[in-house]
Design a protein around this motif. Structure first.
Motif, short mmCIF file in Angstrom:
data_model
loop_
_atom_site.label_atom_id
_atom_site.label_comp_id
_atom_site.label_asym_id
_atom_site.label_seq_id
_atom_site.Cartn_x
_atom_site.Cartn_y
_atom_site.Cartn_z
N GLN A 475 -57.71 -6.47 -73.60
CA GLN A 475 -57.62 -7.73 -74.34
C GLN A 475 -58.88 -8.54 -74.09
OE1 GLN A 475 -54.61 -10.47 -72.35
NE2 GLN A 475 -54.34 -8.58 -71.22
N ARG A 476 -59.06 -9.60 -74.91
CA ARG A 476 -60.24 -10.45 -74.72
C ARG A 476 -60.08 -11.32 -73.49
NH1 ARG A 476 -63.33 -12.43 -79.84
NH2 ARG A 476 -62.75 -14.52 -79.20
N HIS A 477 -61.20 -11.58 -72.82
CA HIS A 477 -61.19 -12.48 -71.67
C HIS A 477 -62.31 -13.50 -71.81
CE1 HIS A 477 -58.31 -10.03 -69.47
NE2 HIS A 477 -59.01 -8.97 -69.80
N PRO A 478 -61.96 -14.78 -71.97
CA PRO A 478 -62.99 -15.82 -72.00
C PRO A 478 -63.53 -16.09 -70.59
CG PRO A 478 -60.80 -16.79 -72.31
CD PRO A 478 -60.60 -15.31 -72.26
N MET A 479 -64.69 -15.55 -70.29
CA MET A 479 -65.24 -15.68 -68.94
C MET A 479 -66.02 -16.99 -68.83
SD MET A 479 -64.01 -13.22 -67.33
CE MET A 479 -64.90 -13.48 -65.79
N HIS A 539 -64.62 -17.29 -63.59
CA HIS A 539 -63.26 -16.77 -63.81
C HIS A 539 -62.93 -16.66 -65.27
CE1 HIS A 539 -61.59 -20.83 -64.83
NE2 HIS A 539 -62.53 -21.26 -64.02
N CYS A 540 -61.87 -15.92 -65.54
CA CYS A 540 -61.30 -15.88 -66.88
C CYS A 540 -60.60 -17.22 -67.09
CB CYS A 540 -60.32 -14.73 -67.03
SG CYS A 540 -59.56 -14.72 -68.67
N HIS A 541 -60.79 -17.84 -68.28
CA HIS A 541 -60.20 -19.15 -68.52
C HIS A 541 -58.80 -19.08 -69.11
CE1 HIS A 541 -60.32 -23.50 -68.73
NE2 HIS A 541 -61.52 -23.48 -68.19
N ILE A 542 -58.23 -17.87 -69.20
CA ILE A 542 -56.79 -17.74 -69.47
C ILE A 542 -56.14 -17.85 -68.10
CG2 ILE A 542 -55.01 -16.08 -70.15
CD1 ILE A 542 -56.91 -15.27 -72.45
N ASP A 543 -55.41 -18.94 -67.87
CA ASP A 543 -54.99 -19.26 -66.50
C ASP A 543 -54.10 -18.20 -65.88
OD1 ASP A 543 -56.53 -21.45 -66.84
OD2 ASP A 543 -55.04 -22.88 -66.08
N LYS A 544 -53.38 -17.48 -66.72
CA LYS A 544 -52.56 -16.39 -66.21
C LYS A 544 -53.46 -15.39 -65.48
CE LYS A 544 -49.56 -14.50 -69.33
NZ LYS A 544 -48.96 -13.48 -70.24
N HIS A 545 -54.55 -15.04 -66.12
CA HIS A 545 -55.47 -14.07 -65.51
C HIS A 545 -56.19 -14.67 -64.30
CE1 HIS A 545 -55.71 -12.14 -69.78
NE2 HIS A 545 -54.52 -12.03 -69.23
N MET A 546 -56.51 -15.96 -64.40
CA MET A 546 -57.15 -16.62 -63.26
C MET A 546 -56.21 -16.60 -62.05
SD MET A 546 -58.59 -20.53 -62.93
CE MET A 546 -56.96 -21.25 -62.80
N GLY A 549 -56.01 -13.34 -60.36
CA GLY A 549 -57.15 -12.92 -59.54
C GLY A 549 -58.40 -12.50 -60.27
N MET A 550 -58.52 -12.81 -61.58
CA MET A 550 -59.72 -12.41 -62.33
C MET A 550 -60.82 -13.45 -62.09
SD MET A 550 -59.99 -11.24 -66.31
CE MET A 550 -59.07 -9.72 -66.15
N ASP A 551 -61.23 -13.56 -60.83
CA ASP A 551 -62.13 -14.63 -60.41
C ASP A 551 -63.08 -14.10 -59.34
OD1 ASP A 551 -59.83 -15.99 -61.48
OD2 ASP A 551 -59.04 -16.17 -59.45
CU CU Z 1 -58.52 -12.99 -69.12
#
Ligand code: CU
Ligand code: C2O
Length: 597
Positions: A475-479, A539-546, A549-551
């Motif tokens: 999926q897309r990740h807004p970094m 970090h990814c700005h989708i807070d679920k991913h943040m 641990g996508m940070d």
């Molecule tokens: Cu993401």
């Protein structure tokens, strides 16, 4: 809009002068002072009354308005019942990570009943940014716009619009002020994350949601005039499509930097991003919906998300019948899973690269990194396999970020060991077909770590972010990077090829941004010069991913002179020992009855 001097927290001229002693201001710059009071406030939406943490009782929160180069002090008074921080999203804060805000990265939370003074130093930014809480998901209700006008005596690189409006896109959760408790539970137990129940335009759901029609946001326009919209995606967990029925939109800026004008019938916007857009009211006078709907880049069999379309009304002045309902952008607003509409828009963005606003892309790269973005299964998430042997997570280069309990900045500055390690890898630990469909799930196993990347001052950095399909998670990740803006010099679908793809890089007029979406099953290449010493969250700005641990953190070392070195801390930073962290030290939250009286 004006600095909220009516609020009863004064600051004396002497205090302000002491604060200013630290900072050299440019000739025309002025200094502004704001008080932000965070407290639980009653607010009614969707036929229900909620009690939510807001700033100065308003949703969205107050707008900060400055000219380029100005300096702002914001005194944040936390009258809520748990610790909070505020981040000035997209403001580079040169040499001063102490005021950047992400909790456990550059500070510990501001304990309830106390205050903390942020110094927000505007330098090269011009256009639209925003501020938001950077503590768990508190930003759902704690956020507001930042408008940065050109310096006095200078203008936008486009004809002056006849009017302008902020369009703040937000999301609403049925959990209300229990949102962070539910988040904590979900992180603990690996259960589903909270999902928003509606999107909003300027704090309103619009005409398609019960009890909302009377307060739908209206923008009034006159035929023939041109307007600037400052569109901010403050949604906690979703990208959005946005369109106005029958009106073409022209993007002229993104993330407080100008873009080459891009005409499009719709926009794709990622959480964290801002878009400055102009349009002319050149249609038959009447009423037209502005509408926003979720874009999801997940597999099409993922359907358990908020499908509600938020609306506002563009209303022409003049005589016409108000009986017919406003026109809806049926043709222009893309559908929920329109991957190609999303990528087409995003890939067309260019920097302005004019004489007044030149592009300055680093050409001699001295540090290359390749960072994979994945969904993961996390082993022993609580450092104790007896609680839960595995949970869901996400990672960068298979490193799933774990917040320390002392902030990284303090540990770096004071040389405290045991808080983080400096071994975030430049490349993924092993190589596979990133976008392959049948990679074994076992390759998606990751550990919770607090690994940072150390950069030398002034290194020219290129990072390729590669989405992966591990665990069906493509999926897309807004970094998003703190402390910097970066150039997006390349993008593509599939696996990055380090021989052929760099030949296609745009080194002339790439967009200069602080947040950019990595396409689903694709990659982007970004460049920046590490000339802002400090500790900066990525970090990814989708807070679920943040939260999963996508940070990671980039520490940029000092350059050897005072001007190239990080500033020292202000005299007061919120203590880490006493932080009231809602998800990790639940017992430290103030008993609710006390704050509710
Ligand atoms: Cu993401
Ligand atoms: Cu908009 Cu780390 O944030």
């Amino acid at each position: 809009m004006a600095p909220s001097s009516s609020i009863a927290f004064g600051i004396s001229l002497l205090q302000l002068m002491l604060l200013l002693g630290n900072v050299a201001l440019g000739a025309q710059a002025s200094v502004h002072y704001y008080d932000f009071v965070l407290r639980e406030t009653n607010i009614t939406r969707n036929c229900t009354s909620w009690r939510l943490l807001l700033v100065n009782d308003s949703f969205p929160g107050p707008t900060i308005e400055v000219h380029k180069g100005d300096l702002v002090f914001v005194n944040v008074h936390n009258q809520g019942d748990y610790g909070v921080t505020i981040h000035w999203h997209g403001v580079k804060q040169p040499r001063n990570p102490w005021s950047d805000g992400p909790e456990y990265i550059t500070q510990c939370p501001i304990p309830p009943g106390t205050n903390f003074m942020y110094e927000v130093n505007f330098t090269t930014e011009e256009g639209t940014l925003w501020w938001h809480a950077h503590s768990e998901w508190t930003r759902a209700t704690v956020h507001g716009a930042i408008v940065i006008l050109p310096k006095e005596g200078t203008t936008h690189p486009f004809p002056k619009p006849d009017g302008e409006e902020i369009i703040m896109l937000g999301s609403w959760y049925s959990e209300g002020d229990d949102l962070n408790d539910d988040l904590a539970e979900s992180l603990d137990e690996g259960t589903a994350m909270p999902e928003s129940i509606g999107y909003m335009i300027n704090g309103e759901f619009g005409d398609f949601v019960a009890c909302s029609q009377d307060s739908t946001y209206h923008m009034y326009v006159e035929y023939g005039k041109t307007y600037l919209l400052r569109i901010i995606n403050a949604v906690v967990g979703a990208e959005l499509f946005f369109a106005i029925a029958d009106h073409n939109l022209t993007v002229v800026g993104m993330d407080a930097a100008y873009t080459r004008p891009l005409v499009s019938p719709y926009l794709t916007t990622s959480p964290g991003s801002t878009l400055d857009v102009i349009f002319t009211a050149n249609q038959t006078p009447g009423r037209y919906y502005m509408a926003t709907r979720r874009y999801t880049s997940q597999d099409t069999d993922v359907t358990d998300f908020n499908h509600v379309i938020a609306t506002a009304i563009l209303e022409y002045s003049g005589n016409y019948s108000l009986d017919t309902s406003p026109k809806f952008p049926n043709r222009s607003l893309p559908g929920y899973y329109d991957y190609s509409a999303a990528d087409t828009f995003t890939f067309k963005l260019r920097g302005l690269a004019s004489k007044e606003h030149p592009s300055d892309v680093p050409l001699n790269i001295t540090r290359r990194m390749f960072i994979t973005l994945s969904m993961n299964e996390i082993l022993c998430p609580h450092h104790d396999c007896t609680v839960a042997p595995t949970t869901v997570g996400s990672s960068l280069n298979n490193q799933s970020w774990d917040d320390p309990s002392t902030d990284v900045l303090q540990a770096y500055y004071k040389n405290i060991s045991g808080v983080y390690t400096a071994d975030f890898p430049d490349f993924p630990p092993f190589v596979y077909n990133w976008t392959g469909v049948d990679n074994p799930d076992a390759w998606g196993v990751a550990n919770k770590v607090t690994r940072v990347k150390i950069l030398e001052y002034n290194e020219s950095v290129e990072v390729v972010f590669q989405d992966t399909g591990i665990m069906q998670g493509a999926q897309r990740h807004p970094m998003h990077m703190h402390g910097y803006a970066f150039y997006v010099v390349g993008h593509g679908l599939g696996n990055f090829d380090n021989e052929t793809d760099p030949l296609e890089y745009n080194l002339l007029d790439p967009p200069l941004v602080n947040t950019f979406s990595v396409p689903r099953d694709g990659w982007i290449a970004i460049r920046f010069v590490a000339n802002n010493p400090g500790v900066w969250f990525w970090h990814c700005h989708i807070d679920k991913h943040m939260s999963w641990g996508m940070d990671t953190v980039f520490i940029v070392k000092d350059g050897g002179t005072e001007e190239t070195s990080m500033r020292g801390p202000p005299s007061y930073m919120p203590p880490c020992e006493d932080s009231y962290d809602i998800t990790r030290k639940k017992s430290r939250r103030l008993p609710r009855q006390i704050s509710r009286i």
